[in-house]
Design a protein around this motif. Sequence first.
Motif, PDB file in Angstrom:
ATOM      1  N   GLN A  37       0.835  -1.203   0.000  1.00  0.00           N
ATOM      2  CA  GLN A  37       0.000   0.000   0.000  1.00  0.00           C
ATOM      3  C   GLN A  37       0.870   1.253   0.000  1.00  0.00           C
ATOM      4  O   GLN A  37       0.581   2.224  -0.704  1.00  0.00           O
ATOM      5  CB  GLN A  37      -0.908  -0.008   1.229  1.00  0.00           C
ATOM      6  N   SER A  42       2.385   2.084  -3.415  1.00  0.00           N
ATOM      7  CA  SER A  42       1.446   2.486  -4.470  1.00  0.00           C
ATOM      8  C   SER A  42       0.686   3.757  -4.120  1.00  0.00           C
ATOM      9  O   SER A  42      -0.134   4.213  -4.911  1.00  0.00           O
ATOM     10  CB  SER A  42       0.447   1.353  -4.738  1.00  0.00           C
ATOM     11  N   SER A  43       0.950   4.329  -2.959  1.00  0.00           N
ATOM     12  CA  SER A  43       0.207   5.517  -2.526  1.00  0.00           C
ATOM     13  C   SER A  43       0.768   6.771  -3.171  1.00  0.00           C
ATOM     14  O   SER A  43       1.965   6.847  -3.481  1.00  0.00           O
ATOM     15  CB  SER A  43       0.262   5.654  -0.998  1.00  0.00           C
ATOM     16  N   ASN A  44      -0.091   7.758  -3.322  1.00  0.00           N
ATOM     17  CA  ASN A  44       0.365   9.043  -3.846  1.00  0.00           C
ATOM     18  C   ASN A  44       0.849   9.930  -2.706  1.00  0.00           C
ATOM     19  O   ASN A  44       0.828   9.552  -1.535  1.00  0.00           O
ATOM     20  CB  ASN A  44      -0.741   9.734  -4.643  1.00  0.00           C
ATOM     21  N   ASP A  64      -1.611  10.775   0.211  1.00  0.00           N
ATOM     22  CA  ASP A  64      -1.841   9.618   1.082  1.00  0.00           C
ATOM     23  C   ASP A  64      -0.624   9.344   1.959  1.00  0.00           C
ATOM     24  O   ASP A  64      -0.756   8.984   3.138  1.00  0.00           O
ATOM     25  CB  ASP A  64      -2.161   8.384   0.237  1.00  0.00           C
ATOM     26  N   GLY A  98      -7.592  10.812 -10.379  1.00  0.00           N
ATOM     27  CA  GLY A  98      -6.583  10.154  -9.553  1.00  0.00           C
ATOM     28  C   GLY A  98      -6.692  10.448  -8.070  1.00  0.00           C
ATOM     29  O   GLY A  98      -5.807  10.078  -7.303  1.00  0.00           O
ATOM     30  N   PHE A  99      -7.755  11.139  -7.645  1.00  0.00           N
ATOM     31  CA  PHE A  99      -7.918  11.377  -6.215  1.00  0.00           C
ATOM     32  C   PHE A  99      -8.319  10.081  -5.517  1.00  0.00           C
ATOM     33  O   PHE A  99      -9.075   9.280  -6.060  1.00  0.00           O
ATOM     34  CB  PHE A  99      -9.002  12.436  -5.966  1.00  0.00           C
ATOM     35  N   THR A 100      -7.799   9.895  -4.325  1.00  0.00           N
ATOM     36  CA  THR A 100      -8.186   8.702  -3.567  1.00  0.00           C
ATOM     37  C   THR A 100      -9.526   8.882  -2.874  1.00  0.00           C
ATOM     38  O   THR A 100     -10.200   7.914  -2.552  1.00  0.00           O
ATOM     39  CB  THR A 100      -7.121   8.377  -2.515  1.00  0.00           C
ATOM     40  N   GLU A 101      -9.899  10.122  -2.620  1.00  0.00           N
ATOM     41  CA  GLU A 101     -11.183  10.444  -2.006  1.00  0.00           C
ATOM     42  C   GLU A 101     -11.859  11.523  -2.855  1.00  0.00           C
ATOM     43  O   GLU A 101     -11.186  12.330  -3.496  1.00  0.00           O
ATOM     44  CB  GLU A 101     -10.998  10.964  -0.573  1.00  0.00           C
ATOM     45  N   ASP A 156      -9.459  13.411   2.398  1.00  0.00           N
ATOM     46  CA  ASP A 156      -8.125  13.017   2.851  1.00  0.00           C
ATOM     47  C   ASP A 156      -7.463  14.098   3.708  1.00  0.00           C
ATOM     48  O   ASP A 156      -6.258  14.060   3.940  1.00  0.00           O
ATOM     49  CB  ASP A 156      -7.232  12.646   1.681  1.00  0.00           C
ATOM     50  N   LYS A 165     -14.719  11.003  -7.949  1.00  0.00           N
ATOM     51  CA  LYS A 165     -13.321  11.333  -7.612  1.00  0.00           C
ATOM     52  C   LYS A 165     -12.623  12.085  -8.737  1.00  0.00           C
ATOM     53  O   LYS A 165     -11.431  11.881  -8.985  1.00  0.00           O
ATOM     54  CB  LYS A 165     -12.537  10.069  -7.249  1.00  0.00           C
TER      55      LYS A 165
END
Length: 1717
Positions: A227, A230-232, A235, A687-690, A710, A1325
Amino acid sequence: MIHDLHVQAGAFHSSTIKRNRAFFYFRDPKFLQNVHKPWSDDFLSENDDSKIKVSQLKQHIRSSGFETFDGYPCTWQGVANDRPLVTDLDEFAQRVIDNLWTSLQEEYKPEYVLLDDNEIEDNQHRQYRISFMEHFVSRTKVLQDTIKSIGTSSIILLTGQQGSGKTAAIAAIANKILSNVNTNIKLYEHYVGITRSSLNSISMLRRLLCQIINDHSELQNQFPLDQIRSSNYTDLCKILSDVFLMRKNSSNIVICIDGIELLDNDTLVQTLNFIPKDFNFDKITFILTATEDSIVEQACKKLSNLLTINLTNLELLERSEIVRKHLDRFGKKLDEQAFSSQMKFITSKRDSFKPSYLTLICEELLLMTDYEKKITEKLKLIPQKQNLFLLEIFKRLDVLFGETYVATVFGLIYLARQDLTEQELRDLMNISFGTVKTLPPPENYTYPITTTPLQLADFIYNCHILLKPQLYDGPQTVSIASNEIRQIIKTRYLRSNDQQIQLYKLLAFYYWCEATGPNWTSMNVKAFEHLPFYLYTGDEFKLYSTILTDLKFIAGKCRVGLVQSLIDDYELINNVSSIALTNKQTSLFNKAKKPLVTSTKDRQTSEIILQQYRSFIQRNSHILAVNPSLIYQQALNELETSPVFDNIQQILSNQQENSINNENQITAFVRINKSENMEQMKYSIEGFTEPIRCLAVSPSGLYLAAGSADCLIRLYNTSTSRLLKLFVGHAAPISALCFVGNDHLASGSNDGGLSVWDVANGHRLHILTPKHDKRVSELSSNQRGTQFASVSWDSYVRIWDLQKARKETEIHLHPKPVSSVAFHPDGFMLVTGCWDGIVRQWNVTSGQRKSVMRGHLSSIKTVAYSADGRYIASCSIDGECRLWNALVGSQVGVISARISSIYFSPSGSELASAGNDGRVRVFSSTIGQCQMIIQEQAWGAVSSIVIHPEGEYIIAGYHSGSLRIFDIQNGTSEQEFHYHKGRINRLQLSSSGTTLISASNDSFSRIFDIKDLGKRNDMRIQTTILKGHTAAVLSCAMNKLNMIATGSEDATICFYKPSKLFEQSSLDPNEILTEHRTPITGLTFNNETRQLLSASRDGQVHIWNISQYASTSMVTLTNTLAHCHADWINDIALSNTNNGLLATASNDNTLKIWNTIPKKTQQDNEDNDTMDISSANTEEARVTLRGHQGSVNTVCFSYGCIVSGSLDKTIRVWSHKGTEITCLRGHTEKITSCDLWVKFKGVTTKTENDTDNKWSNAVDEQEVELSRSTHTIDKMLVVSASEDNSIRIWRPTDPEQRCVYDAHAQPLNDIVVSNESIVTSSLDKTLRSWQIPTNVFQHNNSTTSAMTPQIVEPDSHLDEITSIAVSRDNSLVFTVSRDAYLFIWSLISEQNDDYDMDTNINKTKMSKQPFRIIQSIKAHDETILGMGLIRSDHENHTLVTGSVDKNIKIWTISHKQMQNKCSIKRLRTDTTVNGPVSFISGQYDMPYFVVGENQSFDSLTFHLYSSTTLQRLKTYQTQTCHWPLSSILTLNEQKHCILTIGSTSNELCSYDLSLIDTTDSKLYVSYASTIEYITSFPSEWITSIENLDDNKVFYLGTSNGNIYSTTNLFTDINTWNKNQLSSKQRSITGLCSINNEFIFTSGFDNVIRVQYRTDHTNNMNDDNDDEQEEKSEILGQYPVPAPITQMRTWKQKNNGTFGVVAGDTLGNLYLVQWYSS
């Protein structure tokens, strides 16, 4: 020097020397021919004997078997600066390198320990720290202070000037920590610049987090390393904070980071946003280095618990130690005797306190060839200051290599956007001194050889002290070491603009070659990235425009992953400072530009085209970033007028002319019905996670702020979408944002926290207290930027002063949570929306309530003021938006469009809304739209009109005496009557709508029986004549007791009380009232008070009392309102809300409202036959309505709303309080009649328990009472008639919808509007920006004579498309939707061959297909879930629709190819028994069709119909099939009709309909085994079914994204062919085939795909496995904005083109052609 004995002993006679450890190299003997004395003596043998021995030794070596290079080439180049030079040693150098590398590999064989990238990177950082230790001298106090502060200080910052030894200091600190084994400290270190990945902020955080988590076992389960990797960036920042909070280890953590200011700043890492704000974690310390006054130092000062250590000037002893260490590396020393100290010459220099200056001196000394002889003289000549010493070095280089050479090299290094490699620099120098340098380069151009690698290496060696050392593996790059050196280069070698432009052209020339233009086939990322910039700065605007309007170049740049860089290239014209340039380039850019040779007009044209290309790239950036190969397809889907479309057409044309094979063929999906506003989307950020929850745009429109779950706030450039800053500090999701002026940003979060940020510097200014107790729901600022308001779920409203950062006013009078707030433009008022559904206005200073607006049935979600403050818009969670007059608090409009957020445009003339359906709608702030015009010149002028109470029909009376009944939905004439012989002056309907009364100039009135209205098509109808008048009848009325009154020009009123309405052909009046003296122009009944009101041209209104059981006169005059108007009264209307308000319309251009309710006398009356009247209210009119410019001819009054029509050709809508709501314009002659129809959602009574007595002071008591009962309007229609022969149907409360964007696939969260664009965020997103069309945001004044806009014909459904059918001849497409509408689309036209869909490049006919809606009808009252086309001939089609309203409707459609419209007629309506219609399965050529009914989710009943007779045959109930998701009808080998259903029961169920039809219903259970067949799917649902090869092969799509194919549906699914299309595992809802060759699929992954069929039938017949594998690949894909729900194929017979028609969840329909070049 090596002697013979050394060779003999070391190589031949030593047992320890292996063959791979000795190498011999013999020079070419011809070399000595060019060496002159005295230098030749050094190469020749002393005598003949020595010469023989050397020859023998060489021969021995040659025969020994050792590695030998005999005769390596080289050339004598003479002597320079007392140094002999030898060149052409390339082969020698390469051989040495190869021998050494081979030997090392053999000597040190790898142990084959598998290391991952992180371990390799960690090792390099450790080695760097160790290697840097020798540079650190003394400064023990720095070490001691730092070590002592670990664990007590959160941040330790080492600062100093450039070259002050910060890196050496932090390396020494890290080494000290690690060397002390007794300390309980975990050290994590990162040195920026030692590897390529070390320069990346994301890589840095990933590496550090992986190390920390590996050392803390309690964190490993919570934060898996996969995780982390692979996080931006955002994150990772959050994870880092969580790791610090959650760790349980007692050890101290020290994180050393050197050179943060060298990190790429795309993530704004230099603001230290990765360190949690208010960072003060126990036992965690950051040790950082920063240059004095840098961004990093400024950011550190804003952090708590900071210790700053400044690296001061070096002491004398420290200076000497540095010099010694440097010279010791190469065995050099300085004399340090007391009276002849060479060291003192250095340490006494003025700048010797700088380590960088001492390093420069040492490196320069090491270049000396005669060090011992001339060292003292050299030291004396060294300048006192560093900048002067640097100038001396440049002078030395100019002498050695020539000023032109030096200037070119350093100019290229200086101007390069990215560090040049040595190979690139060499190629550039070759081009520079070559003969061809003119742009563009010739094709297949090869670089000349004008400079050798040795020459460049010698140059770099001599100037390496001016260059930045490269500390990582890979191609050696060349860059300038410091800003001081850079400044010298600029002033010494780049003095003129021409010099800079020539070097930019040289760089452009080189990168053009590297990108292999003009076909652009290279994969050189650097070349594609920088070429446009160098062309533009090199004054090559024409070439710059050429490549950026060349789809081949654009495709190449997208191919190497540079989509965002491509957008920046287009932005060069507008704002170079927004591009990521170095400081040097920013300062040079404007100076480097000269007036262009192209004309101003040509440049303007080019810029317009460039902006169109930029728009194309930005709109498709989210697609091209993932799949760059779709660039040509997206170009083909541009509008035909676009230059991008012309470009791709030219490429296709050239390809067809030049290509011999199909290797480079272009395949694409081409949408035929392209959206006209498709070019309005500027960009999409993904590409936003939230999801982005809230947005704010600065008043200047330059900045966009976005807050997400986030806990981060992102700041973007609104024009380029580039991320500018990242604000980190909130501990909870961001819930609200607003700009307070242009320089400050306020933010609120779910935990009630409020912060104020500095926009320019990217840091937090204030944390406001007291914080809210619950979520901050919205923020709003005044226009001056001095105050902002916050509202929260804690029911508080707080107003804050920005400068003082404190609360000024607090309001706590809301009974429930407050959800929204907005400042009035003047800043003295604000409006709030509350969960109680009430909108309130407040005084900002006092906090006093000013007004209340009720009307919403659910919680308020958003409120907004218009720019002028006149209007308030409020939106509730049920999707309804209401418009209010801000001054009086009355409602003036309503929008029902599933709205979730609203925003007024800066001009205030438009309102933008974000919808739960994913759409953005822009409305005009002036309300009222014309929905339809019904006009036929032959019918003549319309004199009277009325709307049927059910709202389905309009009844119109004409000057000719005709009566016509129209369908209100489509305007078609349903029935026509010709009973009257004169003009019809008035029409009136009974309250039930079953009886119609007409008043005519033929002196008669008639009543008509219309209870079967719409059910009969014959012209016959029951009617009765009302006699009694001797002149034209002008008015009529009827009450709920069937009492009728008519008024005439003979000044009499005839009163009728028939026992039965239609028993007789004519009726005589029961009474004739003669109290009026002039013609009776208005009559109305008050059913509650048993009154009749009449008006006449003398300006009087009579009020009559009606006694139903009176023995003599039933009607008695009780009161008169005299002199109501100064001129004729033309019409009257009584309010239908039983409040006794009467509206009168007059020739004096006014309307008046009167109170007609009489006062009751309180006395007992036993018989109750009469009403005792004492007097009526005869005071002045309650309200006078002024606004018409001519006599008011007609009026109607309903639910507090008044509609009037006038001689001035306008219809005006008023509130009962006298406020004009809107003015409707469009008629060209006077208005003769109007009517109002209202449909309600419900009637609610709202009360509010408020203990504050100020409430009664804030709102007038009468206003409160009027606002208590709230009618929630679902739909309002006004119908008007005019002497211009037309009937117009209006939506008076609906603002004009200017444009609609299909913005997102999921509901929108927020919307903001700037002067140029609309920005939206969504649950999908994504964040998207939309260009505002120039004709949209234009100010319309409601007081002008502009025509009221007409509602635009629909071009798409408003909700999810649930079914699609295509006619047999592919001429029509039928669609139904959850919006309950049926649309019929014309697919082809035979009027003109130009409309062929064949993609003929020469004719460019691709997008001219006339795909349009030719008929639309609201087929049901609720969602339509099923449709079947059961008959389809050339012109006639039969359609079945089924709905949640339990109705099954059968329609017949007739359409001729030459007609623009089709006729649709309902044949019959059936109903289901217990549940809604869940599906319909039917198609032409099938004997049956099936209608499914689901009483519950797991119980299905279907009704079997005959396709021939359209009659219901049987009803079959099955318990095996649940809610159906897909179905298909097929014929098996026995010609039985088989129904196959995929449902939520994880089963595929098949039913033999032929057996069901022929089997008695009582025997169904007995025959169940032959009627039903079931195939189980354990873990997925069948969501789509298709059959091929005449029902021999079946394809099935599933909810997991799989496709199955089989020839037998009743076999084990493990034997079926299976194929997974996408890794997303999204449901396949559309699956269809064409030509039995291609399979089209679509679904919830928002992509339409095509591939060759891959079923096992083909597999068995295909012997070539490679060919089959190739055929199984996806041939093409077409991204769509929303999930596809339905899809069908189409094919043109005349040219063979084919494709699909697909519908999505937003209601859009895509007609897509599959094209192959």
